[in-house]
Each structure stands twice: as C-alpha cells, then as structure tokens.
Enzyme design. Structure first.
Site, PDB file in Angstrom:
ATOM      1  N   GLU A  95       5.224   9.800   9.390  1.00  0.00           N
ATOM      2  CA  GLU A  95       5.167   9.434   7.967  1.00  0.00           C
ATOM      3  C   GLU A  95       4.870  10.674   7.130  1.00  0.00           C
ATOM      4  OE1 GLU A  95       5.938   7.790   5.575  1.00  0.00           O
ATOM      5  OE2 GLU A  95       4.539   6.231   4.965  1.00  0.00           O
ATOM      6  N   ASP A  96       5.346  10.683   5.875  1.00  0.00           N
ATOM      7  CA  ASP A  96       5.095  11.860   5.022  1.00  0.00           C
ATOM      8  C   ASP A  96       3.657  11.910   4.522  1.00  0.00           C
ATOM      9  OD1 ASP A  96       5.405   9.632   3.347  1.00  0.00           O
ATOM     10  OD2 ASP A  96       6.728  10.637   1.922  1.00  0.00           O
ATOM     11  N   ASP A  99      -1.490   7.126   1.762  1.00  0.00           N
ATOM     12  CA  ASP A  99      -2.212   6.987   0.510  1.00  0.00           C
ATOM     13  C   ASP A  99      -3.149   5.785   0.666  1.00  0.00           C
ATOM     14  OD1 ASP A  99      -2.883   7.149  -2.177  1.00  0.00           O
ATOM     15  OD2 ASP A  99      -0.978   6.456  -2.931  1.00  0.00           O
ATOM     16  N   SER A 100      -2.744   4.598   0.200  1.00  0.00           N
ATOM     17  CA  SER A 100      -3.576   3.405   0.426  1.00  0.00           C
ATOM     18  C   SER A 100      -3.566   3.004   1.904  1.00  0.00           C
ATOM     19  CB  SER A 100      -3.072   2.239  -0.425  1.00  0.00           C
ATOM     20  OG  SER A 100      -1.833   1.790   0.052  1.00  0.00           O
ATOM     21  N   GLY A 101      -2.504   3.348   2.600  1.00  0.00           N
ATOM     22  CA  GLY A 101      -2.359   2.963   4.000  1.00  0.00           C
ATOM     23  C   GLY A 101      -1.568   1.676   4.188  1.00  0.00           C
ATOM     24  N   LEU A 104       2.089   2.164   5.884  1.00  0.00           N
ATOM     25  CA  LEU A 104       1.996   2.509   7.296  1.00  0.00           C
ATOM     26  C   LEU A 104       1.460   1.344   8.125  1.00  0.00           C
ATOM     27  CD1 LEU A 104       2.569   4.829   9.100  1.00  0.00           C
ATOM     28  CD2 LEU A 104       0.279   5.692   8.690  1.00  0.00           C
ATOM     29  N   LYS A 127      -4.242  11.367   2.127  1.00  0.00           N
ATOM     30  CA  LYS A 127      -5.058  11.240   0.907  1.00  0.00           C
ATOM     31  C   LYS A 127      -6.161  10.243   1.212  1.00  0.00           C
ATOM     32  CE  LYS A 127      -1.741  11.409  -2.803  1.00  0.00           C
ATOM     33  NZ  LYS A 127      -1.154  10.663  -3.929  1.00  0.00           N
ATOM     34  N   PHE A 148      -0.915  14.020  -6.951  1.00  0.00           N
ATOM     35  CA  PHE A 148       0.431  13.579  -6.593  1.00  0.00           C
ATOM     36  C   PHE A 148       1.245  14.779  -6.127  1.00  0.00           C
ATOM     37  CE2 PHE A 148       4.644  11.853  -6.824  1.00  0.00           C
ATOM     38  CZ  PHE A 148       4.437  10.550  -6.393  1.00  0.00           C
ATOM     39  N   ASP A 155       8.836  12.815  -2.954  1.00  0.00           N
ATOM     40  CA  ASP A 155       9.540  12.710  -4.225  1.00  0.00           C
ATOM     41  C   ASP A 155       8.676  12.231  -5.381  1.00  0.00           C
ATOM     42  OD1 ASP A 155       9.327   9.977  -3.114  1.00  0.00           O
ATOM     43  OD2 ASP A 155      10.494   9.430  -4.875  1.00  0.00           O
ATOM     44  N   ARG A 161      12.668  16.313  -3.511  1.00  0.00           N
ATOM     45  CA  ARG A 161      12.548  16.240  -2.044  1.00  0.00           C
ATOM     46  C   ARG A 161      13.009  17.528  -1.373  1.00  0.00           C
ATOM     47  NH1 ARG A 161      11.518  10.859  -0.650  1.00  0.00           N
ATOM     48  NH2 ARG A 161      12.477   9.282  -1.970  1.00  0.00           N
TER      49      ARG A 161
HETATM   50  P1  IMP Z   1       0.650   3.847   0.748  1.00  0.00           P
HETATM   51  O1  IMP Z   1       1.327   2.606   1.182  1.00  0.00           O
HETATM   52  O2  IMP Z   1      -0.209   3.612  -0.479  1.00  0.00           O
HETATM   53  O3  IMP Z   1      -0.112   4.539   1.835  1.00  0.00           O
HETATM   54  O4  IMP Z   1       1.777   4.811   0.195  1.00  0.00           O
HETATM   55  C1  IMP Z   1       2.514   5.597   1.020  1.00  0.00           C
HETATM   56  C2  IMP Z   1       3.842   5.917   0.400  1.00  0.00           C
HETATM   57  O5  IMP Z   1       3.722   6.160  -1.013  1.00  0.00           O
HETATM   58  C3  IMP Z   1       4.373   7.188   1.006  1.00  0.00           C
HETATM   59  O6  IMP Z   1       5.238   6.905   2.077  1.00  0.00           O
HETATM   60  C4  IMP Z   1       5.073   7.849  -0.156  1.00  0.00           C
HETATM   61  O7  IMP Z   1       6.425   7.454  -0.188  1.00  0.00           O
HETATM   62  C5  IMP Z   1       4.386   7.336  -1.388  1.00  0.00           C
HETATM   63  N1  IMP Z   1       3.383   8.294  -1.909  1.00  0.00           N
HETATM   64  C6  IMP Z   1       2.042   8.169  -1.910  1.00  0.00           C
HETATM   65  N2  IMP Z   1       1.439   9.243  -2.449  1.00  0.00           N
HETATM   66  C7  IMP Z   1       2.446  10.097  -2.779  1.00  0.00           C
HETATM   67  C8  IMP Z   1       2.472  11.425  -3.365  1.00  0.00           C
HETATM   68  O8  IMP Z   1       1.456  12.065  -3.688  1.00  0.00           O
HETATM   69  N3  IMP Z   1       3.719  11.959  -3.535  1.00  0.00           N
HETATM   70  C9  IMP Z   1       4.867  11.327  -3.185  1.00  0.00           C
HETATM   71  N4  IMP Z   1       4.885  10.098  -2.631  1.00  0.00           N
HETATM   72  C10 IMP Z   1       3.683   9.491  -2.434  1.00  0.00           C
HETATM   73 MG    MG Z   2       8.285   7.906  -1.890  1.00  0.00          MG
END
Ligand code: IMP
Ligand code: MG
Length: 176
Positions: A95-96, A99-101, A104, A127, A148, A155, A161
């Site tokens: 995964e790139d 963030d919140s998780g 994933l 994060k 961010f 992106d 990207r």
């Molecule tokens: P989560 O579900 O909140 O963990 O978000 C994860 C997804 O949000 C990642 O796969 C990214 O596509 C996007 N994302 C979260 N933070 C960033 C950021 O700082 N830059 C770009 N994409 C982000």
């Molecule tokens: Mg994205």
C-alpha cells in the site's frame, strides 16, 4: 501546490525501498510470495520494491478507492479484484500510505477470507497520528506527520503521481 523541497528525495526513497526489499527477502527465504499491489497509489513503490526482492514471486493488483474518508466506517469500492488464487499462499500486500487505516483494513479482511497461509503488509508511508482502525503493518518505509503527500505514486485529484520524489501538498487556501 507543492511546497518547498522534497519530503523524501529520490535517493532516500530508493535506499529505503531497497532496505525493505532486503528485509522481505530475508523473511521469506525459501518461500514463494504473492505480491498484491493496491492501485493506483502503490504502483511506483511496488515496481521498485519487487525488483529488489530476491525470492520467487507472482504479482497481482487490486484497484480500490475510498470515499467519505471522515467516516470511520469508510466506503471502499473495489474497481478491480485480484485474479490469483491465494489460498495457502504467502501474501505480501503493498500500500502507498496508511492514514485512517480503513482502506487497508477492508482489503486485508477481504483477502483473509480467501485463507492465505500468511498475509503481511508493506506500506511506504505511515500517518500514524490519524489511525482510526488498528491494522497490523509488518514493513513500513517512513513514518510521517499529518501532512498531505503527493508524488511517487500518490495523488491529489489523480495528479502528481509521476513525481519521482515525495512532496508535501498544500491547497491554495491553506497557504500563508
Ligand atoms: P485510509 O483508508 O484513511 O487509511 O486512506 C488510505 C488511502 O487514502 C491511501 O491509499 C491514499 O490513496 C489516500 N491518502 C491518504 N493520505 C494521503 C496523502 O497524504 N496523499 C495522498 N493520498 C492519501
Ligand atoms: Mg489516492
């Protein structure tokens, strides 16, 4: 717009990715891997990572996107699923950024239903301060603050990207 100098330069990224790949190669010595990349964000990271992994592997992709990101229940759409059978296989999910998780965690649970013999997670960026769902991450590139990030696959509005490095992005309205 993109601010100042890179958060991580091309060289810093390449060095760290090589270290992660070496760690994966050691941990999976004598085994075969199924590497699953979460698109689009992990495309560049995955391509650099796998070229340094020394154990035999097959590669697959899942295209996912998340909406309602302020909602901890999330709303994840799978646009394209993996094609490999992962039952009894050792899987590495790439995964790139976590963030919140929520994203994933959703994908992890979905893959676990297919009964792989193991499922490890490799994330380029973490994060951690923003985590809402506790998801186990086995390999992490860099822990970053709550900013961010764009570039190296990541992106803003599907742009940036292609940047070869990781940069902090600020919306016009946030600029001082
Ligand atoms: P989560 O579900 O909140 O963990 O978000 C994860 C997804 O949000 C990642 O796969 C990214 O596509 C996007 N994302 C979260 N933070 C960033 C950021 O700082 N830059 C770009 N994409 C982000
Ligand atoms: Mg994205």
């Amino acid at each position: 717009m993109i601010t100042g100098k890179p958060l991580y330069t091309v060289n810093q990224i390449q060095d760290r990715v090589k270290e992660l790949a070496d760690q994966v190669s050691r941990d999976f010595k004598g085994k075969e891997l199924v590497v699953i990349s979460i698109l689009k964000g992990a495309f560049m990271f995955t391509s650099d990572l796998v070229r340094h992994i020394k154990v035999p592997l097959t590669l697959d992709f899942i295209i996912a996107s998340s909406y309602l990101k302020t909602d901890s229940t999330g709303d994840i759409t799978i646009h394209s699923d993996i094609r490999e059978n992962i039952m009894d296989k050792d899987v590495l999910l790439v995964e790139d950024i976590i963030d919140s998780g929520v994203t994933l965690n959703y994908i992890r649970e979905r893959l676990l239903q297919r009964r792989p013999s193991s499922l490890k997670i490799c994330g380029l960026l973490d994060k951690r301060a923003r985590r809402e769902v506790d998801v186990p991450i086995d390999y992490i590139g860099f822990e970053i603050p709550d900013v961010f990030i764009v570039g190296y696959g990541l992106d803003y509005d599907n742009k940036y990207r292609n940047l070869p490095y990781l940069a902090v992005f600020k919306k016009e309205s946030e600029e001082g």
